[in-house]
Design an enzyme around this catalytic site. Sequence first.
Site, short mmCIF file in Angstrom:
data_model
loop_
_atom_site.label_atom_id
_atom_site.label_comp_id
_atom_site.label_asym_id
_atom_site.label_seq_id
_atom_site.Cartn_x
_atom_site.Cartn_y
_atom_site.Cartn_z
N HIS A 22 40.37 43.72 63.36
CA HIS A 22 41.37 44.28 64.41
C HIS A 22 40.71 45.56 64.85
CE1 HIS A 22 45.20 45.66 65.87
NE2 HIS A 22 45.60 44.59 66.14
N LYS A 33 55.29 42.67 60.82
CA LYS A 33 54.47 41.30 60.67
C LYS A 33 55.11 40.48 59.58
CE LYS A 33 50.33 42.83 62.77
NZ LYS A 33 50.42 42.62 64.17
N ASP A 61 42.52 45.75 54.84
CA ASP A 61 43.78 45.44 55.98
C ASP A 61 44.27 43.99 55.73
OD1 ASP A 61 45.44 44.96 58.02
OD2 ASP A 61 43.74 45.15 59.82
N CYS A 94 43.24 42.36 70.21
CA CYS A 94 43.05 43.65 69.64
C CYS A 94 41.58 43.33 68.84
CB CYS A 94 43.91 44.42 68.96
SG CYS A 94 45.32 45.02 69.85
N GLN A 145 47.70 40.72 58.00
CA GLN A 145 48.13 39.19 58.16
C GLN A 145 48.54 38.56 57.04
OE1 GLN A 145 48.90 37.97 61.23
NE2 GLN A 145 48.14 39.60 62.54
#
Lengths: 411, 173
Positions: free
Chosen positions: A125, A228, A202, A368, A205
């Site tokens: 991302h 999220k 990261d 993104c 998600q």
Amino acid sequence: MKPVTGTVDAAVRERFPLLTRQVNGRPLVYLDSAATSQKPSAVIEAEAAFYRTSNANVHRGLHTLGDEATRLYEGCRDTTARWLGVESAQVTIQRSATAALNLVARGWEHHLVPGDAVLVTEMEHHANFVPWQMLAKRRGIELRVLPVTDGGELDLARLDEFLDDRVKVVAVTHVSNVLGTVNPVAEITSRARSLGALTVVDAAQSVGHRPLAFAELEADLMVFSAHKCYGPMGLGFLVGRAETLANLEPVEGGGEMIEWVRLEETTWADVPHRFEAGTPNVAAAAAFPAAMEFLEEIGLDAVRAHEVDLTGYALEKLRAVDGLVIYGPDDPTRRGGLVSFHDPQVHPHDMSTILDQLGIAIRAGHHCAQPLHRRLGVVATSRASFGVHTTTGEIDALIDGLLESRKVFAL
Amino acid sequence: MSTLGPIDDLYREVILDHHRSPRGREPLTDPDVEAEGKNPSCGDEVTLQLKFDGETISQVGVLAHGCAISTSSGSMLADLVEGRTVGEAARIAEAFRQVLHGKKFPTDVDLGDLEALEGVQKFPVRIKCAVLPWVTLLDAVLAQRAGRDPRPVSTEGLGDDANPMNMKITEGQ
């Protein structure tokens, strides 16, 4: 209501007030959870309750409200820490996952010298790409990008080509927000750490979408955002090993992050508060534990199983649509709860507009992740992403809508 | 045709026709100016090439990667501005912008096939798709006049002053 799948009770939909609304005269079909999840009532009410009953600034007032606000704020840190299997001092509260990544890229900069390299991947991302690119430009550092295979996975066979002792930072996503790919991050981070590189994951998600302990990523740092995973907007986290956080410089100066301020010099507050200058989003922090409780009530195993079931169902249905290009791994157990696709007959923006008329919200665009889209050879894709409340019936509605959009463009 | 109400109003046959067989797709060999426009939020891109004969735009090349709205708008642009003066082209762009923002059709400017894009006004998030080729044209023309290279034009985050769509271009001489 028919059961969602075998794993999550369909009654869960009733916990999301927004899902009862109509869009363009049709019942909303929300398939954009990867952009932001909808909020359960408990989260909405917890945020409102903070403003109704406990609103005050944190770590300052010696009055009752100030104490309550501080307890709620620190309670969020404690609950998050427990959730991820770490100590509270390992959790820093940020404004977003993006802010957390920028903090790391800035705050680690003093460890790097020209000639060093930072390794990211082609599926990042922009939040886990641009801050590193900015750092590379500022410091004369090489930015290396691990490629993605045609199958939509990281090309780990080539990892050695990219990962050597010049690499001082490795930043990789746990789950791709476009391909859905679940990366074997521990394999990458453990190799990178053995070479002495800082490892940053990261997990935007993945947190709240599967059982996840910080330790299993074998990383130095991880980031994620509350919004999220059914939590409020304006709240992200940087979680790290104590020794790593101790070596990270604060980037924002101001109130809250200091120990002692003199005209000549200032000393920092301890970790994690030294990374939390300024008034934070206390209301969001007060509400996030409600999201974690909500997920624990369902069970993160069940949440994960539900997303796998839905992804499998969506893949099967989308594969049956002639000519559709579907990205990412074939096996739903190796994916997060989303599917991106491209219809050569209907541009993603046109498809999104048409689906919106049917009350169906998908994401169309580059999500993104422009470098990844360049790799895929398209400027934009369509993405359907799923939440605990998503039903197979909603995926059927998506397929019907997709066929409907083709009719518009048929000769 | 579908039965989606406003959708049929958006994707009129004339738009789909331009989308399927865009005009001006042949790249110019020796353009006087080449400008790029982008729609950063969704990734639409258009490359516009112009050749001038004095104040007249003598040739137009439009290479668009994007949705049906932006590609058809670019195709209509190629149809409409070739052979027109810069001032005439700017008046078409301005009239088109007005229409997209719900104003009445101008009586003194012939919008040609662009009239079919009127339906976009009911889809505010798509207005930027429709205007992309036109803001790119306006910046290309301004760049040519100022003797500078065109800068990449973006439809995002432009304040009123910076937005080429809001710049006034008057006819030369």
